[in-house]
Write a protein that holds these residues in place. Structure first.
Motif, PDB file in Angstrom:
ATOM      1  N   LEU A 183      14.055 -57.520 -94.974  1.00  0.00           N
ATOM      2  CA  LEU A 183      13.224 -58.704 -95.195  1.00  0.00           C
ATOM      3  C   LEU A 183      12.445 -58.597 -96.503  1.00  0.00           C
ATOM      4  O   LEU A 183      12.295 -59.570 -97.240  1.00  0.00           O
ATOM      5  CB  LEU A 183      12.252 -58.881 -94.028  1.00  0.00           C
ATOM      6  CG  LEU A 183      12.848 -59.376 -92.703  1.00  0.00           C
ATOM      7  CD1 LEU A 183      11.841 -59.210 -91.575  1.00  0.00           C
ATOM      8  CD2 LEU A 183      13.296 -60.831 -92.822  1.00  0.00           C
ATOM      9  N   SER A 240       7.830 -55.497 -90.136  1.00  0.00           N
ATOM     10  CA  SER A 240       8.127 -56.830 -89.632  1.00  0.00           C
ATOM     11  C   SER A 240       7.372 -57.124 -88.346  1.00  0.00           C
ATOM     12  O   SER A 240       7.218 -58.273 -87.951  1.00  0.00           O
ATOM     13  CB  SER A 240       9.636 -56.984 -89.390  1.00  0.00           C
ATOM     14  OG  SER A 240      10.101 -56.013 -88.483  1.00  0.00           O
ATOM     15  N   GLU A 265      18.890 -63.839 -91.450  1.00  0.00           N
ATOM     16  CA  GLU A 265      19.980 -63.831 -90.474  1.00  0.00           C
ATOM     17  C   GLU A 265      21.142 -64.697 -90.949  1.00  0.00           C
ATOM     18  O   GLU A 265      22.316 -64.312 -90.834  1.00  0.00           O
ATOM     19  CB  GLU A 265      19.472 -64.324 -89.124  1.00  0.00           C
ATOM     20  CG  GLU A 265      18.572 -63.319 -88.401  1.00  0.00           C
ATOM     21  CD  GLU A 265      18.002 -63.880 -87.118  1.00  0.00           C
ATOM     22  OE1 GLU A 265      18.247 -65.080 -86.824  1.00  0.00           O
ATOM     23  OE2 GLU A 265      17.308 -63.132 -86.408  1.00  0.00           O
ATOM     24  N   ASP A 312       8.361 -63.120 -93.103  1.00  0.00           N
ATOM     25  CA  ASP A 312       8.461 -64.291 -92.231  1.00  0.00           C
ATOM     26  C   ASP A 312       9.760 -65.069 -92.438  1.00  0.00           C
ATOM     27  O   ASP A 312       9.923 -66.157 -91.903  1.00  0.00           O
ATOM     28  CB  ASP A 312       7.262 -65.218 -92.490  1.00  0.00           C
ATOM     29  CG  ASP A 312       7.091 -66.243 -91.396  1.00  0.00           C
ATOM     30  OD1 ASP A 312       7.311 -65.898 -90.211  1.00  0.00           O
ATOM     31  OD2 ASP A 312       6.753 -67.407 -91.710  1.00  0.00           O
ATOM     32  N   ARG A 313      10.702 -64.511 -93.213  1.00  0.00           N
ATOM     33  CA  ARG A 313      11.933 -65.256 -93.504  1.00  0.00           C
ATOM     34  C   ARG A 313      13.120 -64.744 -92.681  1.00  0.00           C
ATOM     35  O   ARG A 313      14.248 -64.637 -93.168  1.00  0.00           O
ATOM     36  CB  ARG A 313      12.236 -65.208 -94.999  1.00  0.00           C
ATOM     37  CG  ARG A 313      12.306 -63.813 -95.585  1.00  0.00           C
ATOM     38  CD  ARG A 313      12.499 -63.841 -97.079  1.00  0.00           C
ATOM     39  NE  ARG A 313      12.782 -62.496 -97.554  1.00  0.00           N
ATOM     40  CZ  ARG A 313      13.507 -62.204 -98.637  1.00  0.00           C
ATOM     41  NH1 ARG A 313      13.996 -63.185 -99.371  1.00  0.00           N
ATOM     42  NH2 ARG A 313      13.727 -60.966 -99.002  1.00  0.00           N
ATOM     43  N   GLU A 314      12.869 -64.452 -91.429  1.00  0.00           N
ATOM     44  CA  GLU A 314      13.896 -63.862 -90.571  1.00  0.00           C
ATOM     45  C   GLU A 314      15.100 -64.776 -90.387  1.00  0.00           C
ATOM     46  O   GLU A 314      16.253 -64.313 -90.439  1.00  0.00           O
ATOM     47  CB  GLU A 314      13.295 -63.484 -89.218  1.00  0.00           C
ATOM     48  CG  GLU A 314      12.250 -62.381 -89.320  1.00  0.00           C
ATOM     49  CD  GLU A 314      11.883 -61.787 -87.982  1.00  0.00           C
ATOM     50  OE1 GLU A 314      12.742 -61.110 -87.389  1.00  0.00           O
ATOM     51  OE2 GLU A 314      10.747 -62.005 -87.534  1.00  0.00           O
ATOM     52  N   TRP A 366      15.201 -53.550 -90.501  1.00  0.00           N
ATOM     53  CA  TRP A 366      15.049 -54.990 -90.618  1.00  0.00           C
ATOM     54  C   TRP A 366      13.873 -55.324 -91.537  1.00  0.00           C
ATOM     55  O   TRP A 366      13.953 -56.243 -92.352  1.00  0.00           O
ATOM     56  CB  TRP A 366      14.849 -55.583 -89.229  1.00  0.00           C
ATOM     57  CG  TRP A 366      14.799 -57.081 -89.177  1.00  0.00           C
ATOM     58  CD1 TRP A 366      13.746 -57.852 -88.788  1.00  0.00           C
ATOM     59  CD2 TRP A 366      15.851 -57.992 -89.500  1.00  0.00           C
ATOM     60  NE1 TRP A 366      14.067 -59.187 -88.843  1.00  0.00           N
ATOM     61  CE2 TRP A 366      15.352 -59.301 -89.287  1.00  0.00           C
ATOM     62  CE3 TRP A 366      17.157 -57.831 -89.959  1.00  0.00           C
ATOM     63  CZ2 TRP A 366      16.125 -60.445 -89.515  1.00  0.00           C
ATOM     64  CZ3 TRP A 366      17.927 -58.975 -90.180  1.00  0.00           C
ATOM     65  CH2 TRP A 366      17.408 -60.260 -89.966  1.00  0.00           C
TER      66      TRP A 366
END
Length: 299
Positions: free
Chosen positions: A10, A45, A77, A71-73, A6
């Motif tokens: 990101l 992350s 998604e 910080d752009r989770e 993850w």
């Protein structure tokens, strides 16, 4: 997808409408080296802060950018929801399905992310690669078709770039003979839905809806050369174009054996001087039986 995967997604995924520049492969490699040197867990992350990055030697601007990417989770998604709706799968460099051959030959230069549509099992099968000019002469067409049909007959997956010319001539011949193909595309993956998912796999770096660019076309060439056990060049222009640059880089780095169509051109003889094997059409009877003359000198 685990925390490390993850984090890679990101940091490296290109999300449309996002002004942030994702990390390049080299920048991701540098970050990983600095994280390990600090003795920190490899889960960016979860743990990286601007103060951590400053301690690693990053400038304030660089540290802000990395933290902003992490910080752009929600945006990622949403982007991956769009991929799943199109039956597109994200592979990170840590995914079990990621091609081991790219790991082995490219190491940390292997692309962090691959978006895939089609049969992922093809990545685990023996493969050969086909490259060549878009505007093929008749000799190049026959050569490309022969490589494609032989790949199907001998159980090789044919790897190419899905471009006009050599790529599509070889792909069509391979599929018509009941074989399977892998294509690295340099435009929107979402435009290339496999007609037969059991026999096709379409791959794209960094994102699934990125437009074509010459830089993307050139960059994916080394993936085509590295994924095949042998690379066949149907036609080439000397000292120019993606086929020339990709093939000469392959010959420098030794990713795969290179066989070029003996069409009498200056380019093919120049590639032979650099270590490629010149191959007449009448001698192209079996892909697996071919043995590099360059290798045999040292046996």
């Amino acid at each position: 997808m685990n925390a490390r995967e993850w984090g890679i997604a990101l940091l490296c995924c290109v999300i449309p409408g996002d002004d942030l520049r994702p990390l390049t492969t080299a920048q991701l490699r540098t970050l990983g080296q600095r994280v390990r040197a600090m003795g920190m867990p490899a889960q960016p992350s979860a743990i990286l802060r601007e103060t951590d990055l400053a301690a690693m030697g990053y400038t304030e601007e660089e540290a802000w950018r990395i933290c902003a990417l992490l910080d752009r989770e929600l945006r990622l998604e949403h982007y991956l929801d769009g991929a799943r709706a199109r039956n597109i799968t994200l592979l990170t460099r840590l995914s079990p399905e990621y091609p081991e051959r790219l790991h082995h030959l490219l190491g940390t230069n292997a692309p962090p992310l691959l978006f895939a549509a089609g049969n992922l099992e093809l990545l685990n099968r023996p493969a050969i690669s086909l490259v060549g000019s878009r505007a093929l002469k008749e000799a190049g067409k026959r050569f490309a078709r022969r490589v494609g049909s032989l790949a199907a007959r001998e159980g090789f997956v044919l790897v190419s770039g899905n471009a006009a010319g050599a790529d599509r001539e070889g792909q069509t011949a391979c599929l018509q003979a009941g074989g399977s193909i892998i294509a690295f595309v340099a435009d929107e993956l979402s435009r290339h839905v496999p007609r037969d998912e059991s026999h096709q796999l379409i791959l794209s770096e960094s994102g699934y809806d990125l437009p074509f660019s010459p830089a993307r076309a050139l960059h994916r060439n080394h993936l085509i050369h590295a994924l095949g056990e042998k690379t066949f060049v149907a036609q080439c222009a000397a000292n120019q174009g993606g086929t020339w640059s990709g093939t000469t880089e392959n010959l420098r780095r030794g990713w795969s054996e290179v066989y070029v169509c003996d069409d009498g051109s200056e380019a093919m003889h120049a590639l032979c001087d650099r270590g490629a094997n010149l191959l007449r059409e009448e001698d192209l009877r079996s892909l697996s039986a071919l043995q590099s003359a360059q290798c045999s000198l040292f046996e």
